[in-house]
Design an enzyme around this catalytic site. Sequence first.
Site, mmCIF file in Angstrom:
data_model
loop_
_atom_site.group_PDB
_atom_site.id
_atom_site.type_symbol
_atom_site.label_atom_id
_atom_site.label_comp_id
_atom_site.label_asym_id
_atom_site.label_seq_id
_atom_site.Cartn_x
_atom_site.Cartn_y
_atom_site.Cartn_z
ATOM 1 N N VAL A 165 32.970 -7.492 -13.562
ATOM 2 C CA VAL A 165 34.312 -8.101 -12.804
ATOM 3 C C VAL A 165 34.011 -9.398 -11.998
ATOM 4 O O VAL A 165 32.937 -9.184 -11.266
ATOM 5 C CB VAL A 165 34.995 -6.782 -11.995
ATOM 6 C CG1 VAL A 165 35.549 -5.741 -13.148
ATOM 7 C CG2 VAL A 165 34.084 -6.258 -11.153
ATOM 8 N N SER A 166 35.015 -9.949 -12.054
ATOM 9 C CA SER A 166 34.795 -11.503 -11.468
ATOM 10 C C SER A 166 34.856 -11.567 -9.913
ATOM 11 O O SER A 166 34.315 -12.274 -9.259
ATOM 12 C CB SER A 166 35.490 -12.631 -11.937
ATOM 13 O OG SER A 166 36.962 -12.250 -11.787
ATOM 14 N N THR A 167 35.536 -10.283 -9.411
ATOM 15 C CA THR A 167 35.384 -10.279 -7.929
ATOM 16 C C THR A 167 35.428 -8.701 -7.404
ATOM 17 O O THR A 167 35.584 -7.727 -8.281
ATOM 18 C CB THR A 167 36.814 -10.879 -7.384
ATOM 19 O OG1 THR A 167 37.669 -9.976 -7.599
ATOM 20 C CG2 THR A 167 37.042 -12.288 -7.774
#
Length: 202
Positions: free
Chosen positions: A10-12
């Site tokens: 997940v990117s953040t």
Amino acid sequence: MGNVYGYVRVSTREQNEGRQLLALKEAEVPAENIFMDKQSGKDFERPMYKRLLRKLKTEDLLYVKSIDRLGRNYEEILEQWRMLTKEKKIDIVVIDMPLLDTRRGKDLMGAFLSDIVLQVLSFVAENERKNIRQRQKEGIEAAKIRGVQFGRPKHPLPPNFRKVYDRWVMGEIAGTEAAGLCGMSVTSFYRRAKKYGECPQS
């Protein structure tokens, strides 16, 4: 047949990895063989991905939910795919795109079709990210035009700020005392005081 692994990114830290984990569970990937990174794909310094690469052996099988989990752009996705399938000699299954299953297409035509689909999807994934960034930029600019303020909101000055400020400027009190009288930190007092003139370092 080797071991079965799954990779989640997940990117953040605010994003929810639940959908990816559910897809891997439905694919019957053992929970202990799922590697997850919760950080931006801006660079590829991803500790769990690197740990996964060290574990992968010839004939292992790797599941990812979508192709963009493998890289941050078109070139990187293709490079990771090449490294995993050609150097590591593992199979990859992209759950969201059944055509990208290297277990099927072991013949020349199958490999050719898989490569074409991979390149098209990688290109689409990169362009979608660019479009999202562009929409975000346009949204921020439009909001600024409407007067929306970004960043931390400014607190109103305390009612006695001007009087305390004047005493501080006249040298009657020190900055620490002035800040205390205003119920502010010293740093905040000096920052807000700059609006009234040059801020002396007293």
